[in-house]
Scaffold this motif. Structure first.
Motif, mmCIF file in Angstrom:
data_model
loop_
_atom_site.group_PDB
_atom_site.id
_atom_site.type_symbol
_atom_site.label_atom_id
_atom_site.label_comp_id
_atom_site.label_asym_id
_atom_site.label_seq_id
_atom_site.Cartn_x
_atom_site.Cartn_y
_atom_site.Cartn_z
ATOM 1 N N TRP A 11 0.882 -1.151 0.056
ATOM 2 C CA TRP A 11 0.005 0.009 -0.021
ATOM 3 C C TRP A 11 0.947 1.274 -0.078
ATOM 4 N N PHE A 12 0.580 1.978 -1.030
ATOM 5 C CA PHE A 12 1.598 3.359 -1.195
ATOM 6 C C PHE A 12 0.642 4.468 -0.485
ATOM 7 N N VAL A 13 1.193 5.407 0.357
ATOM 8 C CA VAL A 13 0.603 6.397 1.063
ATOM 9 C C VAL A 13 1.535 7.460 0.792
ATOM 10 N N GLU A 14 0.937 8.400 -0.062
ATOM 11 C CA GLU A 14 1.713 9.664 -0.594
ATOM 12 C C GLU A 14 1.489 10.852 0.543
ATOM 13 N N LEU A 15 2.761 11.364 1.118
ATOM 14 C CA LEU A 15 2.448 12.217 2.341
ATOM 15 C C LEU A 15 3.145 13.562 1.951
ATOM 16 N N ALA A 16 3.454 14.010 0.657
ATOM 17 C CA ALA A 16 3.896 15.054 0.069
ATOM 18 C C ALA A 16 3.186 16.176 0.430
ATOM 19 N N SER A 17 1.653 16.113 0.320
ATOM 20 C CA SER A 17 0.990 17.083 0.780
ATOM 21 C C SER A 17 0.584 17.157 2.130
ATOM 22 N N VAL A 18 0.858 16.248 2.927
ATOM 23 C CA VAL A 18 0.595 16.238 4.438
ATOM 24 C C VAL A 18 1.489 17.106 5.041
ATOM 25 N N ASP A 19 1.039 18.123 6.000
ATOM 26 C CA ASP A 19 2.277 18.996 6.648
ATOM 27 C C ASP A 19 1.913 18.728 8.096
ATOM 28 N N ASP A 20 0.930 17.998 8.818
ATOM 29 C CA ASP A 20 0.780 17.819 10.025
ATOM 30 C C ASP A 20 0.951 16.231 10.267
ATOM 31 N N ALA A 21 1.869 16.121 11.250
ATOM 32 C CA ALA A 21 2.026 14.669 11.857
ATOM 33 C C ALA A 21 0.810 13.887 12.190
ATOM 34 N N GLY A 22 -0.276 14.613 12.755
ATOM 35 C CA GLY A 22 -1.682 14.268 13.182
ATOM 36 C C GLY A 22 -2.297 13.719 11.969
ATOM 37 N N LEU A 23 -1.961 14.079 10.737
ATOM 38 C CA LEU A 23 -2.819 13.517 9.717
ATOM 39 C C LEU A 23 -2.269 12.332 8.852
ATOM 40 N N VAL A 24 -1.049 11.707 9.412
ATOM 41 C CA VAL A 24 -0.609 10.558 9.059
ATOM 42 C C VAL A 24 -1.266 9.313 9.242
ATOM 43 N N LEU A 56 2.820 -4.308 3.474
ATOM 44 C CA LEU A 56 3.807 -3.438 3.334
ATOM 45 C C LEU A 56 3.193 -2.060 3.035
ATOM 46 N N LEU A 57 3.305 -1.107 4.056
ATOM 47 C CA LEU A 57 3.026 0.276 3.904
ATOM 48 C C LEU A 57 4.436 1.091 3.546
ATOM 49 N N VAL A 58 4.261 1.553 2.188
ATOM 50 C CA VAL A 58 5.201 2.491 1.588
ATOM 51 C C VAL A 58 4.766 4.224 1.680
ATOM 52 N N LEU A 59 5.379 4.581 2.792
ATOM 53 C CA LEU A 59 5.256 5.992 3.166
ATOM 54 C C LEU A 59 6.052 6.798 2.433
ATOM 55 N N ASP A 60 5.628 7.691 1.621
ATOM 56 C CA ASP A 60 6.504 8.478 0.814
ATOM 57 C C ASP A 60 6.472 9.876 1.245
ATOM 58 N N ASN A 61 7.774 10.413 1.502
ATOM 59 C CA ASN A 61 7.898 12.000 1.660
ATOM 60 C C ASN A 61 7.658 12.148 3.147
ATOM 61 N N PHE A 62 8.137 11.263 4.140
ATOM 62 C CA PHE A 62 7.746 11.125 5.712
ATOM 63 C C PHE A 62 8.588 12.332 6.535
#
Length: 182
Positions: A11-24, A56-62
């Motif tokens: 599972w791919f989770v794109e975090l580039a637009s997430v700027d708050d750790a509470g939203l992960v 497998l969780l792929v967390l991109d831009n952590f």
């Protein structure tokens, strides 16, 4: 190899637009179609849903949400079948973490006369190959020509073959010509 190792999927989770750790955690839950409901904290719901699966969780831009590393530690501790691959410019500092530094890509030599033809020339350099591939994502007809070859070479050299820098430079071609970018 992945299907047997991760029967629950990758599972791919794109975090580039997430700027708050509470939203992960909500971003992960959304990717896995786990709804937030009731008074149970979402991390607990996520752990309950994933406790008996291997995935497998792929967390991109952590890197911009690194404060969420502690929640990832909880997820890993409570869900033994979960593995996390996080792309980040900084380590998460979790037990069992393995760092893999992404090496720089090969770059064309300075001021060389390199043939442009397909199958050789500039496209044999990894940095040029990545640059052209990323530009083609938004300009499908983009080609390396005699006219733009030195500009492309210059960009790749000036960015020292750093993959992230090349990705960002290629995206900039949406707004400008390669000559201006160089």
């Amino acid at each position: 190899r992945f299907p047997s190792q991760f029967p629950g999927g990758v599972w791919f989770v794109e975090l580039a637009s997430v700027d708050d750790a509470g939203l992960v955690v909500p971003a992960i839950a959304h990717s896995l179609s786990i709804a937030e409901a009731g008074a149970t904290p979402l991390l607990d719901r996520l752990c309950a849903a994933l406790s008996s699966t291997r995935l497998l969780l792929v967390l991109d831009n952590f890197e911009q949400v690194s404060a969420a590393a502690m929640e990832m530690a909880v997820l890993l501790r409570r869900c033994k079948g979960i593995k996390i691959l996080a792309t980040s410019r900084t380590p998460l500092l979790l037990a069992g973490e393995h760092e893999y530094a992404v090496p720089t890509l090969s770059v064309p030599p300075a001021a060389a006369s390199i043939p442009v033809q397909a199958g050789g020339g500039l496209m044999k350099y990894e940095s040029v190959e990545l640059f052209v591939a990323r530009v083609r994502q938004h300009q499908p007809d983009f080609v390396v020509t005699v006219e733009n070859a030195e500009w492309i070479s210059s960009v790749c050299r000036r960015l020292d073959g750093i993959p992230l820098a090349i990705e960002l430079a290629a995206a900039a071609l949406r707004r400008m010509a390669v000559e201006r970018l160089a």
